[in-house]
Design a protein around this motif. Structure first.
Motif, PDB file in Angstrom:
ATOM      1  N   THR A 138       0.827  -1.213   0.000  1.00 35.21           N
ATOM      2  CA  THR A 138       0.000   0.000   0.000  1.00 35.21           C
ATOM      3  C   THR A 138       0.857   1.257   0.000  1.00 35.21           C
ATOM      4  OG1 THR A 138      -1.585  -1.198   1.355  1.00 35.21           O
ATOM      5  CG2 THR A 138      -1.918   1.159   1.156  1.00 35.21           C
ATOM      6  N   VAL A 139       1.821   1.311   0.916  1.00 38.24           N
ATOM      7  CA  VAL A 139       2.610   2.537   1.034  1.00 38.24           C
ATOM      8  C   VAL A 139       3.478   2.735  -0.206  1.00 38.24           C
ATOM      9  CG1 VAL A 139       4.393   3.705   2.369  1.00 38.24           C
ATOM     10  CG2 VAL A 139       2.577   2.484   3.547  1.00 38.24           C
ATOM     11  N   ALA A 140       4.147   1.672  -0.652  1.00 37.44           N
ATOM     12  CA  ALA A 140       4.994   1.805  -1.831  1.00 37.44           C
ATOM     13  C   ALA A 140       4.147   2.152  -3.058  1.00 37.44           C
ATOM     14  CB  ALA A 140       5.774   0.517  -2.069  1.00 37.44           C
ATOM     15  N   GLY A 141       2.991   1.514  -3.193  1.00 37.95           N
ATOM     16  CA  GLY A 141       2.101   1.800  -4.323  1.00 37.95           C
ATOM     17  C   GLY A 141       1.667   3.257  -4.334  1.00 37.95           C
ATOM     18  N   GLY A 142       1.280   3.747  -3.163  1.00 33.68           N
ATOM     19  CA  GLY A 142       0.872   5.147  -3.055  1.00 33.68           C
ATOM     20  C   GLY A 142       2.004   6.078  -3.455  1.00 33.68           C
ATOM     21  N   LEU A 143       3.222   5.718  -3.015  1.00 30.64           N
ATOM     22  CA  LEU A 143       4.386   6.554  -3.330  1.00 30.64           C
ATOM     23  C   LEU A 143       4.659   6.572  -4.828  1.00 30.64           C
ATOM     24  CD1 LEU A 143       6.912   5.755  -0.499  1.00 30.64           C
ATOM     25  CD2 LEU A 143       5.840   7.938  -1.032  1.00 30.64           C
ATOM     26  N   PHE A 144       4.585   5.415  -5.456  1.00 27.52           N
ATOM     27  CA  PHE A 144       4.863   5.366  -6.895  1.00 27.52           C
ATOM     28  C   PHE A 144       3.874   6.250  -7.656  1.00 27.52           C
ATOM     29  CE2 PHE A 144       7.280   1.337  -6.137  1.00 27.52           C
ATOM     30  CZ  PHE A 144       8.472   1.807  -6.645  1.00 27.52           C
ATOM     31  N   VAL A 145       2.625   6.199  -7.248  1.00 24.19           N
ATOM     32  CA  VAL A 145       1.633   7.041  -7.921  1.00 24.19           C
ATOM     33  C   VAL A 145       1.973   8.525  -7.717  1.00 24.19           C
ATOM     34  CG1 VAL A 145      -0.789   7.717  -7.968  1.00 24.19           C
ATOM     35  CG2 VAL A 145      -0.171   5.302  -7.809  1.00 24.19           C
ATOM     36  N   GLN A 146       2.322   8.873  -6.481  1.00 23.95           N
ATOM     37  CA  GLN A 146       2.672  10.271  -6.206  1.00 23.95           C
ATOM     38  C   GLN A 146       3.888  10.704  -7.023  1.00 23.95           C
ATOM     39  OE1 GLN A 146       2.949  11.733  -2.271  1.00 23.95           O
ATOM     40  NE2 GLN A 146       1.299  10.443  -1.498  1.00 23.95           N
ATOM     41  N   LEU A 147       4.864   9.804  -7.118  1.00 21.14           N
ATOM     42  CA  LEU A 147       6.064  10.135  -7.884  1.00 21.14           C
ATOM     43  C   LEU A 147       5.714  10.368  -9.347  1.00 21.14           C
ATOM     44  CD1 LEU A 147       8.753   7.746  -6.389  1.00 21.14           C
ATOM     45  CD2 LEU A 147       8.439  10.189  -6.007  1.00 21.14           C
ATOM     46  N   ALA A 148       4.818   9.534  -9.868  1.00 20.75           N
ATOM     47  CA  ALA A 148       4.420   9.689 -11.269  1.00 20.75           C
ATOM     48  C   ALA A 148       3.706  11.019 -11.473  1.00 20.75           C
ATOM     49  CB  ALA A 148       3.528   8.526 -11.687  1.00 20.75           C
ATOM     50  N   ILE A 149       2.840  11.362 -10.495  1.00 22.68           N
ATOM     51  CA  ILE A 149       2.117  12.631 -10.600  1.00 22.68           C
ATOM     52  C   ILE A 149       3.099  13.797 -10.629  1.00 22.68           C
ATOM     53  CG2 ILE A 149       0.500  14.192  -9.444  1.00 22.68           C
ATOM     54  CD1 ILE A 149      -0.875  11.756  -8.273  1.00 22.68           C
ATOM     55  N   LEU A 150       4.191  13.662  -9.887  1.00 17.53           N
ATOM     56  CA  LEU A 150       5.197  14.718  -9.847  1.00 17.53           C
ATOM     57  C   LEU A 150       6.073  14.706 -11.097  1.00 17.53           C
ATOM     58  CD1 LEU A 150       6.927  15.079  -6.392  1.00 17.53           C
ATOM     59  CD2 LEU A 150       6.817  16.828  -8.142  1.00 17.53           C
ATOM     60  N   LEU A 151       6.500  13.514 -11.455  1.00 19.57           N
ATOM     61  CA  LEU A 151       7.544  13.402 -12.471  1.00 19.57           C
ATOM     62  C   LEU A 151       7.021  13.730 -13.871  1.00 19.57           C
ATOM     63  CD1 LEU A 151      10.469  12.716 -12.972  1.00 19.57           C
ATOM     64  CD2 LEU A 151       9.832  10.317 -13.227  1.00 19.57           C
ATOM     65  N   LEU A 152       5.839  13.216 -14.198  1.00 24.39           N
ATOM     66  CA  LEU A 152       5.385  13.365 -15.577  1.00 24.39           C
ATOM     67  C   LEU A 152       5.158  14.833 -15.966  1.00 24.39           C
ATOM     68  CD1 LEU A 152       3.305  10.095 -15.913  1.00 24.39           C
ATOM     69  CD2 LEU A 152       5.709  10.545 -16.492  1.00 24.39           C
ATOM     70  N   PRO A 153       4.341  15.601 -15.194  1.00 25.26           N
ATOM     71  CA  PRO A 153       4.241  17.021 -15.547  1.00 25.26           C
ATOM     72  C   PRO A 153       5.571  17.727 -15.334  1.00 25.26           C
ATOM     73  CG  PRO A 153       2.538  16.379 -13.975  1.00 25.26           C
ATOM     74  CD  PRO A 153       3.528  15.263 -14.034  1.00 25.26           C
ATOM     75  N   GLY A 154       6.333  17.268 -14.310  1.00 23.61           N
ATOM     76  CA  GLY A 154       7.628  17.885 -14.017  1.00 23.61           C
ATOM     77  C   GLY A 154       8.542  17.864 -15.235  1.00 23.61           C
ATOM     78  N   LEU A 155       8.502  16.770 -15.981  1.00 19.46           N
ATOM     79  CA  LEU A 155       9.352  16.651 -17.170  1.00 19.46           C
ATOM     80  C   LEU A 155       8.994  17.707 -18.207  1.00 19.46           C
ATOM     81  CD1 LEU A 155       9.549  12.775 -17.663  1.00 19.46           C
ATOM     82  CD2 LEU A 155      11.300  14.330 -16.768  1.00 19.46           C
ATOM     83  N   LEU A 156       7.721  18.086 -18.231  1.00 18.23           N
ATOM     84  CA  LEU A 156       7.291  19.102 -19.193  1.00 18.23           C
ATOM     85  C   LEU A 156       7.680  20.512 -18.742  1.00 18.23           C
ATOM     86  CD1 LEU A 156       3.742  17.692 -20.037  1.00 18.23           C
ATOM     87  CD2 LEU A 156       5.878  17.417 -21.314  1.00 18.23           C
ATOM     88  N   ILE A 157       7.589  20.740 -17.429  1.00 22.90           N
ATOM     89  CA  ILE A 157       7.865  22.082 -16.910  1.00 22.90           C
ATOM     90  C   ILE A 157       9.359  22.380 -16.916  1.00 22.90           C
ATOM     91  CG2 ILE A 157       7.738  23.542 -14.852  1.00 22.90           C
ATOM     92  CD1 ILE A 157       5.236  22.022 -14.024  1.00 22.90           C
ATOM     93  N   ILE A 158      10.128  21.377 -16.535  1.00 20.51           N
ATOM     94  CA  ILE A 158      11.549  21.585 -16.257  1.00 20.51           C
ATOM     95  C   ILE A 158      12.403  21.190 -17.464  1.00 20.51           C
ATOM     96  CG2 ILE A 158      13.452  20.867 -14.757  1.00 20.51           C
ATOM     97  CD1 ILE A 158      11.353  22.490 -13.310  1.00 20.51           C
TER      98      ILE A 158
END
Ligand SMILES: Nc1ncnc2c1ncn2[C@@H]1O[C@H](COP(=O)(O)OP(=O)(O)O)[C@@H](O)[C@H]1O
Ligand SMILES: [Mg+2]
Lengths: 303, 286
Positions: B115-135
Motif C-alpha cells: 500500500t505505502v509503496a504503491g501510493g508513493l509510486f503514484v505520487q512520484l508519477a504525478i510529480l515526475l510526468l508534468p515535471g518533465l514538461l515544466i523543467i
C-alpha cells in the motif's frame, strides 16, 4: 447436558498478576467439545484477562492452560486457525466494506481446511447467518454499534472455529439485536461441534445460552455448573412474606419450607398473605460474588 | 490432507491482495485522494515558479536541480506514512486483528509495504510526468537514467519502509507521531533537497550523511541530472557506490530490526490495551 466430547479447554491454577496486584488467584475449569460456557463476574473480576490468556494474547503469571491441547503461549498458526476470537471492543478496518473484509479474512483459513471442517465459511452464507446481508456493501465505519458487533461475530466465525471466544458479545445491543444474537449462538450450539466460551454481565443471557455457568469472583471460580443447579444452591436465602394481626412481616431464610411449617405451627389461622420467593439465579449470583470477594479480602489481610 | 497452498504462499498472496484493496480505497476516498495529490501539486507549483531561475555559473537552473531532490524526499516520506499507519492501526485494533488471524502478521506487513509503496509510486508519477514538461535540462533521454531511477527507488523503499515500521512502533502515541514528523522534517531540511548541500555549513553536511533522505535525493539527482550538475555535490561526485552502501545499510538494519520490533509490539497487544488507548483518546478529546 452431558457431553462426552474431547476436552477442549483445560485451565488449572491459573494466576495473573499486574504489577503488584493479583487479579487471578488460581482459576480452574475445563470444557468439552460442543459445550457452551458462560463466564460471569462483576466488572474488573478478570474475565477479559482470563479469556485473553486463553486466546494467547496475554502471558500468564502461573498455572497450566491448554486450549485445543496446546499451550496458548506457544500456539502455532495452525492452532490459531482453529480458534474464533471476538474481543470486547473492536473498531478496525473502518474503510473496508463488510463483504470485502469477510471474504478477505476468509482466505487466510483456506490452507487450514480439512475433510472434516471446510474452511472458510462461505461469505454469502455467513452474512445471511449474522443478518448482515443487506449491509454487505456498506463501509464498516458506517455500521451501527449492533451491526458492527454482528460483523465482529461473523469475523470470529469465518474460519469455522472449533472453539469460539466471545468477550461481552452483546454489550450495547438493543433487545431485538440481543434476541437475534442469542438465536445465532443457539444455532451454533445445536450442532454440538463448536465449543463456545462467552463472558457476560447478563444473567438471563448466561441462563439462556450456556450449558454451564462459571462465576468468577475474588480471582477464583466460585461456582461452576448448569444454571438450574446454581439457582438451587442453598447459599442464597429464600424470602418469606406474610401478614398477621394486620402487620406485614418479611424474613430471609435458607430453608423456607421448614420456616413456613414452623410459622403455621405457631400461629395457624392467624397467618394470611403468605408469599415465598425462592432464591433466583440472580440472588445466588450476588451471594456467591459477595462470598468470593470477602474470601479474597480475608486471604489478603491474612498475608 | 494436503493443504491446497502453503501458509507462507497464502500469507504473501493475502498480503498482496490486502495491499491492493487498501491502495484502491485510498484512491477512491476524497480525503486520501487530496492527501495524495496535495503534495505533488504543491511541489509542481513551486517548481513552476523556480523553473527559470539560474543557479551557479554552470548554466543550471534551480528547478532542474530541485525536481530530483523533491522526488527523493517524497520517496523518503514513505517512512512517515509507514510509521503513522502503524501507530493508527495499532490503536484501532487492526494489528490485533492480524494477530488473531492465522499468518495474519506476515500478510499485514506485506500488505502495508504494498500500500505505502504503491501510493508513493503514484505520487512520484504525478510529480515526475508534468515535471518533465515544466523543467528543462533533465537527462532523461537515456535508458541509463531510468535504470538508475529504478534501483535508487527500490533500494530507497527498502531503506525507508522497514525503518518507518520500526519508528512507528517506537513513537506510539499521537504526540510521539508529531515528534517523529519533526525529526523527518529536520532530516529533509539538512539533506540538500531544497538547496544544494554544498552551500550549507560543513557540520550540517556531515549530519546529512546519516539521513537516508540525503542519499535518496542524491541518487535521484544522479539519475536525472546532466553530468555537469555534479559540481554542486559534495566532493564533486555522484558517489553512487556510497549511495548503495548507505541505503543498503539502512535497508539491512531496518529489515533486521523491524520483524523483531513488530513481533514485540504485537505481543503486547490485547483487547484491553486497545480499549484502554481508545478511552484515553476519548478523554483527550472530551
Ligand atoms: N494491562 C493491564 N495492566 C494492569 N492492570 C490491568 C490490565 N488489564 C486489566 N487490568 C486490571 O485487572 C482487573 C481485571 O480486568 P479485566 O480482566 O478487564 O476484568 P473484566 O473483563 O472482568 O471486567 C481490573 O482491575 C483491571 O483494572
Ligand atoms: Mg472485560
Amino acid at each position: 447436558m452431558a457431553t462426552s466430547g474431547e476436552i477442549v479447554l483445560d485451565v488449572e491454577g491459573l494466576r495473573m498478576r499486574y504489577g503488584t496486584t493479583d487479579v487471578l488467584h488460581g482459576v480452574t475449569f475445563g470444557a468439552r467439545q460442543g459445550e457452551v460456557l458462560a463466564l460471569l463476574g462483576p466488572n474488573g473480576a478478570g474475565k477479559t484477562t482470563t479469556i485473553e490468556i486463553m486466546e494467547g494474547f496475554r502471558a500468564r503469571s502461573a498455572g497450566r492452560v491448554r486450549v485445543l491441547g496446546t499451550d496458548p503461549a506457544h500456539g502455532t498458526e495452525q492452532w490459531r486457525a482453529r480458534l474464533g476470537v471476538v474481543l470486547q471492543s473492536w473498531r478496525d478496518h473502518g474503510r473496508w466494506r463488510v463483504r470485502e473484509l469477510l471474504a478477505h479474512l476468509g482466505t487466510y483459513y483456506a490452507p487450514y481446511s480439512t475433510d472434516a471442517i471446510r474452511r472458510p465459511w462461505d461469505t454469502g452464507e455467513l452474512l445471511e447467518a449474522v443478518g448482515l446481508s443487506e449491509h454487505a456493501d456498506r463501509k464498516i465505519r458506517t455500521l451501527s454499534g449492533g451491526q458492527r458487533r454482528r460483523l465482529d461475530v461473523a469475523i470470529g466465525l469465518v474460519g469455522r472455529p472449533e472453539l469460539l471466544f466471545l468477550d461481552e458479545p452483546t454489550a450495547g445491543f438493543d433487545p431485538e439485536a440481543r434476541h437475534e444474537f442469542h438465536g445465532l449462538v443457539q444455532r451454533l450450539a445445536d450442532d454440538r461441534e463448536t465449543t463456545v466460551l462467552l463472558t457476560t454481565h447478563d444473567l438471563d443471557e448466561a441462563d439462556k445460552l450456556a450449558d454451564r455457568i462459571l462465576i468468577l469472583a475474588g480471582g477464583r471460580i466460585v461456582a461452576d455448573g448448569p444454571a438450574d443447579d446454581l439457582a438451587r444452591r442453598t447459599t442464597a436465602a429464600d424470602e418469606v412474606r406474610w401478614t398477621r394481626d394486620g402487620r406485614n412481616f418479611v424474613t430471609s431464610t435458607p430453608g423456607s419450607t421448614a420456616f413456613v411449617r414452623g410459622l403455621f405451627h405457631a400461629y395457624g389461622e392467624e397467618i394470611s398473605g403468605l408469599e415465598v420467593r425462592r432464591a433466583s439465579l440472580e440472588d445466588t449470583y450476588l451471594e456467591l460474588v459477595r462470598q468470593g470477594e470477602a474470601a479474597a479480602r480475608e486471604a489478603k489481610a491474612a498475608q | 490432507m494436503i493443504p491446497a497452498m502453503t501458509p507462507a504462499a497464502t500469507a504473501l498472496r493475502a498480503g498482496w491482495a490486502r495491499g491492493l484493496i487498501e491502495l484502491r480505497q485510498s484512491f477512491t476516498n476524497a480525503g486520501d485522494l487530496l492527501a495524495h495529490l496535495l503534495w505533488p501539486v504543491l511541489m509542481l507549483a513551486v517548481l513552476y515558479f523556480m523553473r527559470d531561475r539560474p543557479f551557479g555559473s554552470e548554466g543550471l537552473l534551480l528547478g532542474t536541480l530541485a525536481l530530483p531532490s523533491i522526488l527523493g524526499m517524497n520517496a523518503a516520506m514513505g517512512m512517515v506514512s509507514m510509521a503513522q499507519t502503524l501507530t493508527a492501526e495499532r490503536e484501532d485494533g487492526t494489528l490485533l486483528r492480524a494477530k488473531a488471524t492465522p499468518d495474519g502478521m506476515r500478510s499485514y506487513l506485506v500488505g502495508k509495504v504494498v500500500t505505502v509503496a504503491g501510493g508513493l509510486f503514484v505520487q512520484l508519477a504525478i510529480l515526475l510526468l508534468p515535471g518533465l514538461l515544466i523543467i528543462d535540462g533533465l537527462a532523461v533521454g537515456s535508458l541509463d537514467a531510468w535504470l538508475t531511477l529504478t534501483w535508487v527507488l527500490v533500494l530507497g523503499m527498502l531503506a525507508t519502509l522497514p525503518l518507518g515500521a520500526v519508528l512507528g512502533s517506537v513513537f506510539t502515541s499521537s504526540r510521539g507521531q508529531g515528534l517523529l514528523q519533526l525529526v523527518v522534517l529536520g532530516m529533509i531540511a539538512v539533506s540538500g533537497i531544497f538547496y544544494p548541500i554544498t552551500s550549507m555549513p560543513e557540520w550540517l553536511q556531515g549530519t546529512a550523511h546519516f539521513s537516508p533522505v540525503y542519499w535518496l535525493g542524491l541518487g535521484m539527482r544522479s539519475a536525472l541530472l546532466p553530468e555537469s550538475a555534479v559540481s554542486v555535490e559534495i566532493g564533486g561526485s555522484w558517489r553512487q557506490l556510497e549511495t548503495v552502501g548507505a541505503l543498503g545499510a539502512w535497508a539491512l538494519l531496518g529489515l533486521a530490526v523491524a520483524p523483531f520490533v513488530l513481533r514485540r509490539m504485537a505481543r503486547g497487544e490485547s483487547g484491553s490495551s486497545v480499549a484502554a488507548r481508545r478511552d484515553r483518546a476519548l478523554r483527550r478529546i472530551g
